[in-house]
Structures are given as structure tokens and as C-alpha cells.
Write a protein that holds these residues in place. Structure first.
Motif, PDB file in Angstrom:
ATOM      1  N   PHE A   1      36.346  45.530  38.775  1.00 31.56           N
ATOM      2  CA  PHE A   1      35.303  44.583  38.099  1.00 31.56           C
ATOM      3  C   PHE A   1      35.755  43.265  38.430  1.00 31.56           C
ATOM      4  CE2 PHE A   1      34.097  41.438  35.031  1.00 31.56           C
ATOM      5  CZ  PHE A   1      32.802  41.495  35.084  1.00 31.56           C
ATOM      6  N   LEU A   2      37.153  42.978  38.264  1.00 30.43           N
ATOM      7  CA  LEU A   2      37.392  41.576  38.480  1.00 30.43           C
ATOM      8  C   LEU A   2      37.544  41.244  40.003  1.00 30.43           C
ATOM      9  CD1 LEU A   2      40.602  41.694  36.191  1.00 30.43           C
ATOM     10  CD2 LEU A   2      38.357  40.141  35.955  1.00 30.43           C
ATOM     11  N   VAL A   3      37.790  42.102  41.005  1.00 31.72           N
ATOM     12  CA  VAL A   3      37.706  41.573  42.395  1.00 31.72           C
ATOM     13  C   VAL A   3      36.580  41.698  42.921  1.00 31.72           C
ATOM     14  CG1 VAL A   3      40.103  42.721  42.919  1.00 31.72           C
ATOM     15  CG2 VAL A   3      38.150  44.253  43.146  1.00 31.72           C
ATOM     16  N   HIS A   4      35.555  42.416  42.286  1.00 36.44           N
ATOM     17  CA  HIS A   4      34.195  42.183  42.714  1.00 36.44           C
ATOM     18  C   HIS A   4      33.447  41.033  42.206  1.00 36.44           C
ATOM     19  CE1 HIS A   4      34.306  46.543  44.107  1.00 36.44           C
ATOM     20  NE2 HIS A   4      33.335  45.963  44.767  1.00 36.44           N
ATOM     21  N   ARG A   5      33.878  40.852  40.860  1.00 37.37           N
ATOM     22  CA  ARG A   5      33.149  39.656  40.101  1.00 37.37           C
ATOM     23  C   ARG A   5      33.621  38.078  40.740  1.00 37.37           C
ATOM     24  NH1 ARG A   5      31.176  36.031  38.648  1.00 37.37           N
ATOM     25  NH2 ARG A   5      30.028  35.322  36.896  1.00 37.37           N
ATOM     26  N   THR A   6      34.908  38.143  41.380  1.00 41.37           N
ATOM     27  CA  THR A   6      35.570  37.152  41.753  1.00 41.37           C
ATOM     28  C   THR A   6      35.370  36.743  43.349  1.00 41.37           C
ATOM     29  OG1 THR A   6      37.748  38.132  41.882  1.00 41.37           O
ATOM     30  CG2 THR A   6      37.159  36.755  40.006  1.00 41.37           C
ATOM     31  N   SER A   7      34.611  37.858  44.042  1.00 39.45           N
ATOM     32  CA  SER A   7      34.566  37.745  45.229  1.00 39.45           C
ATOM     33  C   SER A   7      33.378  36.707  45.811  1.00 39.45           C
ATOM     34  CB  SER A   7      34.234  38.997  45.970  1.00 39.45           C
ATOM     35  OG  SER A   7      35.041  40.288  45.878  1.00 39.45           O
TER      36      SER A   7
ATOM     37  N   LEU B   1      29.094  27.842  44.013  1.00 37.77           N
ATOM     38  CA  LEU B   1      30.223  27.108  44.006  1.00 37.77           C
ATOM     39  C   LEU B   1      31.520  27.977  43.399  1.00 37.77           C
ATOM     40  CD1 LEU B   1      29.045  23.627  43.347  1.00 37.77           C
ATOM     41  CD2 LEU B   1      29.881  24.569  45.148  1.00 37.77           C
ATOM     42  N   PRO B   2      31.462  28.433  42.282  1.00 36.22           N
ATOM     43  CA  PRO B   2      32.574  29.243  41.632  1.00 36.22           C
ATOM     44  C   PRO B   2      32.922  30.455  42.516  1.00 36.22           C
ATOM     45  CG  PRO B   2      30.447  28.925  39.848  1.00 36.22           C
ATOM     46  CD  PRO B   2      30.286  28.510  41.190  1.00 36.22           C
ATOM     47  N   SER B   3      32.023  31.172  43.136  1.00 36.15           N
ATOM     48  CA  SER B   3      32.633  32.017  43.896  1.00 36.15           C
ATOM     49  C   SER B   3      33.467  31.754  45.231  1.00 36.15           C
ATOM     50  CB  SER B   3      31.557  32.989  44.562  1.00 36.15           C
ATOM     51  OG  SER B   3      30.379  32.430  45.174  1.00 36.15           O
ATOM     52  N   LEU B   4      33.015  30.432  45.639  1.00 38.08           N
ATOM     53  CA  LEU B   4      33.632  29.822  46.824  1.00 38.08           C
ATOM     54  C   LEU B   4      35.157  29.390  46.189  1.00 38.08           C
ATOM     55  CD1 LEU B   4      31.162  27.762  48.810  1.00 38.08           C
ATOM     56  CD2 LEU B   4      32.507  29.806  49.578  1.00 38.08           C
ATOM     57  N   LEU B   5      35.216  28.913  45.462  1.00 34.11           N
ATOM     58  CA  LEU B   5      36.552  28.276  44.855  1.00 34.11           C
ATOM     59  C   LEU B   5      37.525  29.704  44.092  1.00 34.11           C
ATOM     60  CD1 LEU B   5      35.434  25.180  42.734  1.00 34.11           C
ATOM     61  CD2 LEU B   5      36.432  25.294  45.079  1.00 34.11           C
ATOM     62  N   ILE B   6      36.831  30.239  43.123  1.00 36.95           N
ATOM     63  CA  ILE B   6      37.557  31.239  42.557  1.00 36.95           C
ATOM     64  C   ILE B   6      38.201  32.402  43.424  1.00 36.95           C
ATOM     65  CG2 ILE B   6      37.663  32.966  40.916  1.00 36.95           C
ATOM     66  CD1 ILE B   6      35.630  31.506  39.255  1.00 36.95           C
ATOM     67  N   SER B   7      37.412  32.714  44.422  1.00 39.80           N
ATOM     68  CA  SER B   7      37.826  33.949  45.601  1.00 39.80           C
ATOM     69  C   SER B   7      39.324  33.695  46.291  1.00 39.80           C
ATOM     70  CB  SER B   7      36.666  34.312  46.471  1.00 39.80           C
ATOM     71  OG  SER B   7      36.637  32.931  47.137  1.00 39.80           O
ATOM     72  N   GLY B   8      39.533  32.241  46.288  1.00 43.26           N
ATOM     73  CA  GLY B   8      40.668  31.905  47.015  1.00 43.26           C
ATOM     74  C   GLY B   8      42.244  32.018  46.152  1.00 43.26           C
ATOM     75  N   PHE B   9      41.869  32.533  44.794  1.00 44.79           N
ATOM     76  CA  PHE B   9      43.060  32.466  43.917  1.00 44.79           C
ATOM     77  C   PHE B   9      43.242  33.962  43.398  1.00 44.79           C
ATOM     78  CE2 PHE B   9      41.494  28.048  43.481  1.00 44.79           C
ATOM     79  CZ  PHE B   9      42.557  27.624  43.275  1.00 44.79           C
ATOM     80  N   TRP B  10      42.826  35.051  44.310  1.00 39.71           N
ATOM     81  CA  TRP B  10      43.153  36.333  44.125  1.00 39.71           C
ATOM     82  C   TRP B  10      43.319  36.984  45.320  1.00 39.71           C
ATOM     83  CZ3 TRP B  10      42.020  38.548  39.275  1.00 39.71           C
ATOM     84  CH2 TRP B  10      41.401  37.694  38.071  1.00 39.71           C
TER      85      TRP B  10
ATOM     86  N   VAL C   1      30.570  43.608  48.953  1.00 40.46           N
ATOM     87  CA  VAL C   1      31.578  43.797  49.492  1.00 40.46           C
ATOM     88  C   VAL C   1      32.626  42.670  48.685  1.00 40.46           C
ATOM     89  CG1 VAL C   1      31.647  42.154  51.652  1.00 40.46           C
ATOM     90  CG2 VAL C   1      32.978  44.057  51.745  1.00 40.46           C
ATOM     91  N   VAL C   2      34.059  43.507  48.809  1.00 42.16           N
ATOM     92  CA  VAL C   2      34.976  42.612  48.094  1.00 42.16           C
ATOM     93  C   VAL C   2      35.207  41.472  49.364  1.00 42.16           C
ATOM     94  CG1 VAL C   2      37.264  42.595  47.394  1.00 42.16           C
ATOM     95  CG2 VAL C   2      35.766  44.427  46.600  1.00 42.16           C
ATOM     96  N   ASP C   3      35.416  40.378  48.855  1.00 41.89           N
ATOM     97  CA  ASP C   3      35.959  39.353  49.884  1.00 41.89           C
ATOM     98  C   ASP C   3      36.842  38.435  49.095  1.00 41.89           C
ATOM     99  OD1 ASP C   3      36.004  37.668  52.162  1.00 41.89           O
ATOM    100  OD2 ASP C   3      34.045  36.830  51.695  1.00 41.89           O
ATOM    101  N   ILE C   4      37.709  38.767  48.543  1.00 43.68           N
ATOM    102  CA  ILE C   4      38.693  37.533  48.277  1.00 43.68           C
ATOM    103  C   ILE C   4      39.990  37.598  49.099  1.00 43.68           C
ATOM    104  CG2 ILE C   4      37.910  38.096  45.637  1.00 43.68           C
ATOM    105  CD1 ILE C   4      40.323  39.800  45.436  1.00 43.68           C
ATOM    106  N   GLY C   5      40.693  36.529  48.566  1.00 41.29           N
ATOM    107  CA  GLY C   5      41.914  36.422  49.321  1.00 41.29           C
ATOM    108  C   GLY C   5      42.302  35.026  49.873  1.00 41.29           C
ATOM    109  N   VAL C   6      43.526  34.817  50.277  1.00 40.15           N
ATOM    110  CA  VAL C   6      43.775  33.475  50.780  1.00 40.15           C
ATOM    111  C   VAL C   6      44.061  33.200  52.253  1.00 40.15           C
ATOM    112  CG1 VAL C   6      45.023  33.108  48.451  1.00 40.15           C
ATOM    113  CG2 VAL C   6      46.464  34.173  50.402  1.00 40.15           C
ATOM    114  N   SER C   7      43.734  34.431  53.032  1.00 38.46           N
ATOM    115  CA  SER C   7      44.212  34.519  54.371  1.00 38.46           C
ATOM    116  C   SER C   7      43.348  33.187  55.320  1.00 38.46           C
ATOM    117  CB  SER C   7      43.691  35.752  54.943  1.00 38.46           C
ATOM    118  OG  SER C   7      42.362  36.255  54.743  1.00 38.46           O
ATOM    119  N   TYR C   8      42.139  32.807  54.888  1.00 39.80           N
ATOM    120  CA  TYR C   8      41.496  31.894  55.758  1.00 39.80           C
ATOM    121  C   TYR C   8      42.266  30.694  55.555  1.00 39.80           C
ATOM    122  CZ  TYR C   8      37.239  35.067  55.614  1.00 39.80           C
ATOM    123  OH  TYR C   8      36.588  36.388  55.808  1.00 39.80           O
ATOM    124  N   GLY C   9      42.636  30.412  54.419  1.00 40.08           N
ATOM    125  CA  GLY C   9      43.524  29.058  54.198  1.00 40.08           C
ATOM    126  C   GLY C   9      44.737  29.038  55.162  1.00 40.08           C
ATOM    127  N   LEU C  10      45.428  30.377  55.247  1.00 40.90           N
ATOM    128  CA  LEU C  10      46.594  30.597  55.878  1.00 40.90           C
ATOM    129  C   LEU C  10      46.458  30.565  57.474  1.00 40.90           C
ATOM    130  CD1 LEU C  10      48.694  33.505  54.097  1.00 40.90           C
ATOM    131  CD2 LEU C  10      49.382  31.183  54.824  1.00 40.90           C
TER     132      LEU C  10
END
Length: 240
Positions: A38-44, A55-64, A129-138
Motif C-alpha cells: 500500500f505504501l509503495v503504491h500510495r507514494t508512487s 505535487l505530493p506524488s512528485l515530491l514524495i516518490s523521491g524519498f522511497w 504501476v509502482v514508480d518510486i525511487g531516487v534513480s532519476y536524481g542519481l
């Protein structure tokens, strides 16, 4: 341990980001399987969440991150890439580079998913789809780091980065591979934000190699002094 403190202080954004990722990774690791999903889908930042909470989804997804077991790998990558870029660019320009790339790559990759769904090449379930992570910034930080390295190391590093991101893109690319390519290009495009660009293309190594500016040889003469006044010419005096 003074050097550790100095290193952290020199790149505060990197280490605050790492701290938040560590906390969210602990949350996922300690949660039940259902809650974790639920968390990874909700923060995607997928199509559904971007439509509902842009806005929240764009910002929060970069912290999971999806797999907490990979946290130590991200620690190493953050210290090698993000910390060095932040120290070089400064926190503001670093954040502008990686934050802008994260947002642009997320929106572009999800637009690609939307077009594929509308063209019946992907199922409609991909809107969640799950779309979270920090790889774009990396990826963006890895791109701009190219300008920090000295030749010939720069060319070897650049070749490795291009191969790393191009191979998945050319062999059955997913939407995340497309996003990585966008972020990498944005990192390359961040050249005007670098100190090297401000110095006219000279790197820190170039400045050190050039050494201090040469001073003219010999004593430096001041302004010429006027000759002493000999006083009035006796012959010019009028006699009575």
C-alpha cells in the motif's frame, strides 16, 4: 572523526535525503506485506497518483525505495555521486539539477506509459504501476559529474556512464530506462550551472596547474619624481 563531520556539513542536502530514505526504508521493512505494498503504491508518481495528487506524488516518490535491502548500495552511490556534486555545485544548484531532472523524467516517462496505454500496447493497470525511487536524481548527478573529472579520466567515466544507461534503453527499454535517459541528458545540460562554466571551461585542476599569475621581474618603479627646483636663475634678476 572531524573529517566525517566536515564531509557531512559540506553536502547537507545529500545526507538529509539519505536520512529520510533510511527512515522510509525502515518503515517498509518493518511493515506487513500488505501495508508495504500500500505504501509503495500510495507514494508512487504513477498516472493515477499524478492525477489525484500531482505535487505530493512528485515530491514524495523521491524519498522511497522499493527494496530496503538495497539501502546500503544507495548510501555508497550517494556518497560517491551526490555528495561530490553537491560540494562542487553548492546545495542550491545541486538541488535544482537533481530535483528538476527527477520531476522532468517522472513526467516524461509516465507520459510514455499513458501513450502506450492509449495505443493498447500496455494494460490499463499500468496507471497504478509502482514508480518510486531516487534513480532519476542519481542519473542527473552522474551526468553533471562528468564535468568535474579531469581528462583523461573524464572520457573513461563518460563512456562507462553512457554504456550503463544506453544498454537497457536499446535492449527492451522500460519506462524507467526512458526516464533515466532523460535525467542523464538533463545532467549533461546542467553545464552552465557548474563552476567550470563560470571559469570559462577551466577546471579546478587547470587552475592549479597554471599556478599563480606571474609578477613582472625586477623592482617595480613608482612614479617618476620631479627634479629638485634649482630656484630662480640669478641672471634673470633685475638690478636697480
Amino acid at each position: 572523526m572531524t573529517w566525517v563531520t566536515d564531509w557531512v556539513r559540506s553536502s547537507p542536502g545529500t545526507h538529509i535525503w539519505l536520512l529520510v530514505i533510511g527512515i522510509t526504508s525502515l518503515v517498509i521493512a518493518s511493515a506487513s506485506e500488505g501495508l508495504g505494498q500500500f505504501l509503495v503504491h500510495r507514494t508512487s508518481s504513477n498516472i493515477h497518483e499524478l492525477n489525484e495528487h500531482p505535487l505530493p506524488s512528485l515530491l514524495i516518490s523521491g524519498f522511497w525505495i522499493e527494496r530496503p535491502s538495497s539501502f546500503l548500495l544507495y548510501v555508497a552511490l550517494f556518497e560517491l555521486v551526490h555528495a561530490n556534486v553537491e560540494r562542487w555545485l553548492g546545495s542550491g544548484r545541486w538541488l535544482l539539477t537533481v530535483g528538476g531532472a527527477h520531476i522532468a523524467a517522472t513526467l516524461a516517462s509516465q507520459e510514455l506509459v499513458l501513450l502506450a496505454i492509449e495505443g493498447h500496447r500496455l494494460p490499463r493497470s499500468m496507471t497504478h504501476v509502482v514508480d518510486i525511487g531516487v534513480s532519476y536524481g542519481l542519473a542527473a548527478a552522474a551526468g553533471v559529474l562528468t564535468y568535474r573529472l579531469w581528462p583523461p579520466w573524464r572520457y573513461g567515466y563518460l563512456s562507462g556512464v553512457l554504456i550503463f544507461f544506453a544498454v537497457p534503453l536499446l535492449t527492451g527499454a522500460s519506462f524507467t530506462d526512458f526516464g533515466h535517459a532523460i535525467a542523464l541528458v538533463m545532467g549533461f545540460a546542467a553545464w552552465p550551472l557548474t563552476p567550470a562554466a563560470a571559469a570559462g571551461g577551466r577546471t579546478d585542476h587547470d587552475e592549479e596547474a597554471a599556478g599563480p599569475a606571474e609578477e613582472p621581474a625586477g623592482p617595480v618603479e613608482g612614479p617618476a619624481k620631479p627634479p629638485p627646483d634649482p630656484g630662480p636663475d640669478p641672471k634673470s634678476r633685475q638690478e636697480r
